[in-house]
Design an enzyme around this catalytic site. Structure first.
Site, PDB file in Angstrom:
ATOM      1  N   LYS A  14      -7.094  -4.650   5.133  1.00 39.12           N
ATOM      2  CA  LYS A  14      -6.106  -5.316   6.006  1.00 39.12           C
ATOM      3  C   LYS A  14      -5.416  -4.309   6.930  1.00 39.12           C
ATOM      4  CE  LYS A  14      -3.638  -7.013   2.553  1.00 39.12           C
ATOM      5  NZ  LYS A  14      -4.377  -6.534   1.370  1.00 39.12           N
ATOM      6  N   ARG A  89       2.549 -13.632   0.533  1.00 39.68           N
ATOM      7  CA  ARG A  89       1.714 -13.485  -0.665  1.00 39.68           C
ATOM      8  C   ARG A  89       2.010 -14.577  -1.690  1.00 39.68           C
ATOM      9  NH1 ARG A  89       1.053  -7.465   0.024  1.00 39.68           N
ATOM     10  NH2 ARG A  89      -0.428  -6.693  -1.520  1.00 39.68           N
ATOM     11  N   ARG A 128      -9.291   5.848  -2.408  1.00 39.55           N
ATOM     12  CA  ARG A 128      -8.106   5.985  -1.545  1.00 39.55           C
ATOM     13  C   ARG A 128      -6.974   6.678  -2.300  1.00 39.55           C
ATOM     14  NH1 ARG A 128      -5.447   0.579   1.017  1.00 39.55           N
ATOM     15  NH2 ARG A 128      -4.327   0.385  -0.952  1.00 39.55           N
ATOM     16  N   ARG A 134      -0.906   7.250  -3.630  1.00 36.03           N
ATOM     17  CA  ARG A 134      -0.327   5.991  -4.128  1.00 36.03           C
ATOM     18  C   ARG A 134      -0.668   5.828  -5.605  1.00 36.03           C
ATOM     19  NH1 ARG A 134      -1.321   0.896  -0.234  1.00 36.03           N
ATOM     20  NH2 ARG A 134      -0.661  -0.098  -2.183  1.00 36.03           N
ATOM     21  N   ARG A 146      -3.015  -6.102  -9.807  1.00 34.79           N
ATOM     22  CA  ARG A 146      -2.763  -6.533  -8.423  1.00 34.79           C
ATOM     23  C   ARG A 146      -3.730  -7.657  -8.036  1.00 34.79           C
ATOM     24  NH1 ARG A 146      -3.235  -0.818  -6.021  1.00 34.79           N
ATOM     25  NH2 ARG A 146      -2.894  -1.660  -3.936  1.00 34.79           N
TER      26      ARG A 146
HETATM   27  P1  AMP Z   1       0.134  -3.456  -0.170  1.00 31.17           P
HETATM   28  O1  AMP Z   1       0.387  -2.179   0.543  1.00 31.17           O
HETATM   29  O2  AMP Z   1       0.095  -4.640   0.748  1.00 31.17           O
HETATM   30  O3  AMP Z   1      -1.069  -3.403  -1.083  1.00 31.17           O
HETATM   31  O4  AMP Z   1       1.411  -3.713  -1.129  1.00 31.17           O
HETATM   32  C1  AMP Z   1       1.727  -2.801  -2.147  1.00 31.17           C
HETATM   33  C2  AMP Z   1       2.714  -3.445  -3.112  1.00 31.17           C
HETATM   34  O5  AMP Z   1       3.903  -3.801  -2.405  1.00 31.17           O
HETATM   35  C3  AMP Z   1       2.237  -4.735  -3.760  1.00 31.17           C
HETATM   36  O6  AMP Z   1       1.434  -4.489  -4.910  1.00 31.17           O
HETATM   37  C4  AMP Z   1       3.582  -5.377  -4.118  1.00 31.17           C
HETATM   38  O7  AMP Z   1       4.165  -4.758  -5.251  1.00 31.17           O
HETATM   39  C5  AMP Z   1       4.438  -5.010  -2.911  1.00 31.17           C
HETATM   40  N1  AMP Z   1       4.352  -6.044  -1.852  1.00 31.17           N
HETATM   41  C6  AMP Z   1       3.846  -5.901  -0.606  1.00 31.17           C
HETATM   42  N2  AMP Z   1       3.916  -7.044   0.089  1.00 31.17           N
HETATM   43  C7  AMP Z   1       4.486  -7.956  -0.742  1.00 31.17           C
HETATM   44  C8  AMP Z   1       4.822  -9.340  -0.622  1.00 31.17           C
HETATM   45  N3  AMP Z   1       4.564 -10.033   0.501  1.00 31.17           N
HETATM   46  N4  AMP Z   1       5.414  -9.935  -1.682  1.00 31.17           N
HETATM   47  C9  AMP Z   1       5.683  -9.262  -2.812  1.00 31.17           C
HETATM   48  N5  AMP Z   1       5.372  -7.974  -3.009  1.00 31.17           N
HETATM   49  C10 AMP Z   1       4.771  -7.313  -1.976  1.00 31.17           C
END
Ligand code: AMP
Length: 190
Positions: A14, A89, A128, A134, A146
């Site tokens: 993404k 989400r 990654r 991370r 996740r």
């Molecule tokens: P990402 O970078 O999109 O993979 O997000 C990393 C982490 O951030 C996720 O595993 C969640 O813990 C948190 N996170 C990101 N976006 C959301 C969202 N829209 N709702 C809830 N938690 C989020």
């Protein structure tokens, strides 16, 4: 105004694709994951709150996330449109986004899911994690959690956006360029 939502499990690409789309279509890219990481890095109150959820691979509570997203949209009043990456989400995030955009006489143009097999995604994320630092990318059980969060809470959004005739999906396996091409072909046909 053109506003896209990019769906896809962690590692689906993404963020990578959003970086191309924002240039091609002159959009503002908002990644809620990046916003949380920025807050964690800067040790803000929001960062402290989000960290424990993110470390476990759980979603951050809806209202916190919705408030942060809305503030970020409001920070970009000149935008020609947005790419929402990693948001919404959950159904309540999607409903809140619809209400928020409607008040501004905006709406979601289309949503696109990048589809890929879990095993491929795990391999991508572990790779990654070696360079990104991370911690949520470095442990397979967190990664699988996740995915579980995605399956339970995010996957139902397919129906939500299908109900609005706004759901599309593309094959997320291939080179970065191939996937960009699939995405732009889809967007240009909208
Ligand atoms: P990402 O970078 O999109 O993979 O997000 C990393 C982490 O951030 C996720 O595993 C969640 O813990 C948190 N996170 C990101 N976006 C959301 C969202 N829209 N709702 C809830 N938690 C989020």
């Amino acid at each position: 105004m053109t506003n896209f939502v990019l769906f896809g499990k962690p590692g689906a690409g993404k963020g990578t694709q959003a970086a191309f789309l924002k240039t091609k279509y002159n959009l503002v890219h908002i990644s809620t994951g990046d916003l949380f990481r920025y807050n964690i890095k800067n040790e803000t109150e929001l960062g402290t709150l989000a960290k424990s959820f993110m470390d476990r691979g759980d979603l951050v509570p809806d209202q916190v996330t919705i408030d942060m997203l809305e503030a970020e949209v409001d920070r970009n009043p000149q935008a020609h449109g947005f790419i929402f990456d990693g948001f919404p989400r959950t159904e309540s995030q999607a409903a809140a986004l619809d209400v928020f955009l409607a008040i501004k006489e905006m709406n979601i143009t289309a949503t696109v899911a990048l589809e890929a097999d879990d095993d491929i995604l795990v391999a991508r994320l572990l790779e990654r994690g070696k360079s990104s630092g991370r911690t949520d990318d470095q442990d397979e059980s967190k990664i699988r959690n996740r995915f579980e969060e995605y399956n339970q809470k995010t996957a139902p959004l397919k129906k939500y956006y299908e109900g609005q005739n706004k759901f599309h999906s593309i094959n997320g396996i291939g080179s970065i360029e191939e996937i960009t091409e699939r995405l732009t072909q889809l967007i240009d046909r909208l």
